[in-house]
Design a protein around this motif. Structure first.
Motif, mmCIF file in Angstrom:
data_model
loop_
_atom_site.group_PDB
_atom_site.id
_atom_site.type_symbol
_atom_site.label_atom_id
_atom_site.label_comp_id
_atom_site.label_asym_id
_atom_site.label_seq_id
_atom_site.Cartn_x
_atom_site.Cartn_y
_atom_site.Cartn_z
ATOM 1 N N ALA A 2 -12.443 11.990 18.931
ATOM 2 C CA ALA A 2 -12.117 12.620 17.648
ATOM 3 C C ALA A 2 -12.182 14.141 17.757
ATOM 4 O O ALA A 2 -11.309 14.848 17.223
ATOM 5 C CB ALA A 2 -13.073 12.126 16.560
ATOM 6 N N ARG A 3 -13.188 14.656 18.455
ATOM 7 C CA ARG A 3 -13.294 16.112 18.647
ATOM 8 C C ARG A 3 -12.109 16.644 19.442
ATOM 9 O O ARG A 3 -11.537 17.681 19.113
ATOM 10 C CB ARG A 3 -14.591 16.446 19.386
ATOM 11 C CG ARG A 3 -15.646 17.046 18.518
ATOM 12 C CD ARG A 3 -16.756 17.639 19.323
ATOM 13 N NE ARG A 3 -17.144 16.752 20.400
ATOM 14 C CZ ARG A 3 -18.379 16.485 20.775
ATOM 15 N NH1 ARG A 3 -19.378 17.089 20.181
ATOM 16 N NH2 ARG A 3 -18.646 15.675 21.747
ATOM 17 N N HIS A 4 -11.753 15.914 20.496
ATOM 18 C CA HIS A 4 -10.603 16.316 21.327
ATOM 19 C C HIS A 4 -9.332 16.331 20.478
ATOM 20 O O HIS A 4 -8.541 17.271 20.540
ATOM 21 C CB HIS A 4 -10.446 15.358 22.505
ATOM 22 C CG HIS A 4 -9.239 15.640 23.329
ATOM 23 N ND1 HIS A 4 -9.214 16.635 24.278
ATOM 24 C CD2 HIS A 4 -8.008 15.067 23.333
ATOM 25 C CE1 HIS A 4 -8.025 16.672 24.834
ATOM 26 N NE2 HIS A 4 -7.263 15.724 24.277
ATOM 27 N N TYR A 5 -9.141 15.301 19.663
ATOM 28 C CA TYR A 5 -7.969 15.221 18.812
ATOM 29 C C TYR A 5 -7.928 16.405 17.849
ATOM 30 O O TYR A 5 -6.883 17.014 17.640
ATOM 31 C CB TYR A 5 -7.977 13.899 18.036
ATOM 32 C CG TYR A 5 -6.847 13.796 17.051
ATOM 33 C CD1 TYR A 5 -5.550 13.539 17.463
ATOM 34 C CD2 TYR A 5 -7.079 13.993 15.692
ATOM 35 C CE1 TYR A 5 -4.517 13.446 16.562
ATOM 36 C CE2 TYR A 5 -6.062 13.903 14.774
ATOM 37 C CZ TYR A 5 -4.774 13.646 15.206
ATOM 38 O OH TYR A 5 -3.750 13.563 14.312
ATOM 39 N N GLN A 6 -9.082 16.737 17.250
ATOM 40 C CA GLN A 6 -9.138 17.858 16.310
ATOM 41 C C GLN A 6 -8.787 19.180 16.981
ATOM 42 O O GLN A 6 -8.113 20.023 16.395
ATOM 43 C CB GLN A 6 -10.536 17.960 15.670
ATOM 44 C CG GLN A 6 -10.818 16.908 14.651
ATOM 45 C CD GLN A 6 -9.853 16.980 13.471
ATOM 46 O OE1 GLN A 6 -9.478 18.044 13.016
ATOM 47 N NE2 GLN A 6 -9.425 15.809 13.030
ATOM 48 N N ARG A 7 -9.239 19.356 18.211
ATOM 49 C CA ARG A 7 -8.962 20.598 18.949
ATOM 50 C C ARG A 7 -7.498 20.714 19.344
ATOM 51 O O ARG A 7 -6.953 21.799 19.451
ATOM 52 C CB ARG A 7 -9.818 20.686 20.202
ATOM 53 C CG ARG A 7 -11.247 21.121 19.957
ATOM 54 C CD ARG A 7 -11.948 21.526 21.240
ATOM 55 N NE ARG A 7 -11.836 20.526 22.282
ATOM 56 C CZ ARG A 7 -12.758 19.619 22.592
ATOM 57 N NH1 ARG A 7 -13.883 19.578 21.911
ATOM 58 N NH2 ARG A 7 -12.570 18.765 23.574
ATOM 59 N N HIS A 8 -6.867 19.569 19.598
ATOM 60 C CA HIS A 8 -5.509 19.585 20.156
ATOM 61 C C HIS A 8 -4.424 19.116 19.198
ATOM 62 O O HIS A 8 -3.262 19.050 19.582
ATOM 63 C CB HIS A 8 -5.460 18.733 21.423
ATOM 64 C CG HIS A 8 -6.300 19.301 22.512
ATOM 65 N ND1 HIS A 8 -7.625 18.966 22.664
ATOM 66 C CD2 HIS A 8 -6.018 20.209 23.464
ATOM 67 C CE1 HIS A 8 -8.135 19.622 23.700
ATOM 68 N NE2 HIS A 8 -7.172 20.398 24.201
ATOM 69 N N LYS A 9 -4.761 18.841 17.974
ATOM 70 C CA LYS A 9 -3.713 18.360 17.074
ATOM 71 C C LYS A 9 -2.818 19.524 16.670
ATOM 72 O O LYS A 9 -3.236 20.662 16.561
ATOM 73 C CB LYS A 9 -4.305 17.626 15.876
ATOM 74 C CG LYS A 9 -4.821 18.477 14.763
ATOM 75 C CD LYS A 9 -5.286 17.578 13.627
ATOM 76 C CE LYS A 9 -5.731 18.437 12.467
ATOM 77 N NZ LYS A 9 -6.187 17.639 11.355
ATOM 78 N N VAL A 10 -1.576 19.186 16.457
ATOM 79 C CA VAL A 10 -0.583 20.194 16.062
ATOM 80 C C VAL A 10 -0.765 20.485 14.590
ATOM 81 O O VAL A 10 -0.866 19.603 13.752
ATOM 82 C CB VAL A 10 0.855 19.647 16.323
ATOM 83 C CG1 VAL A 10 1.890 20.672 15.901
ATOM 84 C CG2 VAL A 10 0.985 19.247 17.767
ATOM 85 N N ARG A 11 -0.816 21.737 14.293
ATOM 86 C CA ARG A 11 -1.020 22.146 12.878
ATOM 87 C C ARG A 11 0.294 22.449 12.241
ATOM 88 O O ARG A 11 1.191 22.967 12.579
ATOM 89 C CB ARG A 11 -1.935 23.349 12.815
ATOM 90 C CG ARG A 11 -3.327 23.000 13.339
ATOM 91 C CD ARG A 11 -4.288 24.111 12.968
ATOM 92 N NE ARG A 11 -5.412 24.250 13.842
ATOM 93 C CZ ARG A 11 -6.413 23.418 13.943
ATOM 94 N NH1 ARG A 11 -6.431 22.332 13.285
ATOM 95 N NH2 ARG A 11 -7.418 23.673 14.719
#
Length: 185
Positions: A176-185
C-alpha cells in the motif's frame, strides 16, 4: 473456519484472543474450534477430540473473552476486572489438572490429565496459560498490529516488529505504501 488462517505461534492465550480478527470470529461453530485446536495441537497437552459440541465451543469462547478483557487492562498497567480473573480461575477448577502416576512398562512416570469434557479441558488449559501470561512482566511488551485494519496482538521477539505477521500485514502495508508513492496523480 473462515477462509482466513488464524495467527498462531504467539503465546497460546494470544493465539486464542487472535481468533477474533478484523474479518470476524474464527470460532463460530464446533468444527471451527476443532480446526483451531488441530493447528495448536503440538502446544496443547490434550489430543484433538473427534468431535466437539456447542458447550465445548461456549467454554472456550468464554475464556477467550475473559482473557481479552484482562489483557486489555493489564497491558495498560491497570487492574483487570475481578470477574474475569475469577472466571479464568473457575475455568481452571472446572477441569483441574493432576499428575497421574502411570507405569510405562519400565518405570513410573507422571502424566498430566484433566477431568471433564474436551471443551472444559481445553478451556482450563487455555485459562491456565492466560493466567501465566497475565502474571508475566512481558505482558507490557504485547502490541497490537500497526496495520490499519488489523486487531491482532503479538509479543514481539524483536523491538522493531510492527505487524502481527510480516507476510500477512507487513506485506499488505508495504504494498500500500509503495502504491501511494508511485500512483499517478
Amino acid at each position: 473456519m473462515s477462509d482466513l488462517v488464524p495467527l498462531i505461534g504467539e503465546p497460546l492465550a494470544l493465539d486464542l484472543v487472535n481468533t477474533r480478527s478484523f474479518a470476524g470470529d474464527l470460532l463460530v461453530r464446533p468444527a471451527d474450534l476443532l480446526a483451531w485446536w488441530e493447528q495448536e495441537a503440538d502446544r496443547l497437552p490434550e489430543a484433538v477430540p473427534a468431535q466437539a459440541g456447542a458447550d465445548d465451543l461456549a467454554a472456550v469462547r468464554a475464556v477467550r473473552e475473559q482473557v481479552a478483557r484482562a489483557l486489555d487492562h493489564v497491558r495498560r498497567g491497570e487492574r483487570p476486572p475481578s470477574a474475569d480473573l475469577e472466571a479464568l480461575n473457575r475455568a481452571q477448577r472446572a477441569a483441574p489438572a493432576i499428575d497421574e502416576a502411570v507405569w510405562d512398562g519400565e518405570a513410573v512416570t507422571l502424566v498430566r490429565r484433566r477431568e471433564g469434557s474436551p471443551g472444559l479441558r481445553l478451556a482450563a488449559c487455555l485459562a491456565e496459560d492466560a493466567a501465566r501470561l497475565l502474571a508475566d512482566p512481558a505482558i507490557a511488551r504485547i502490541r497490537t498490529c500497526e496495520a490499519e485494519d488489523c486487531v491482532m496482538l503479538f509479543l514481539p521477539t524483536h523491538p522493531r516488529r510492527r505487524w502481527c505477521s510480516p507476510t500477512r500485514c507487513g506485506n499488505r502495508v508495504r504494498v500500500a505504501r509503495h502504491y501511494q508513492r508511485h500512483k499517478v496523480r
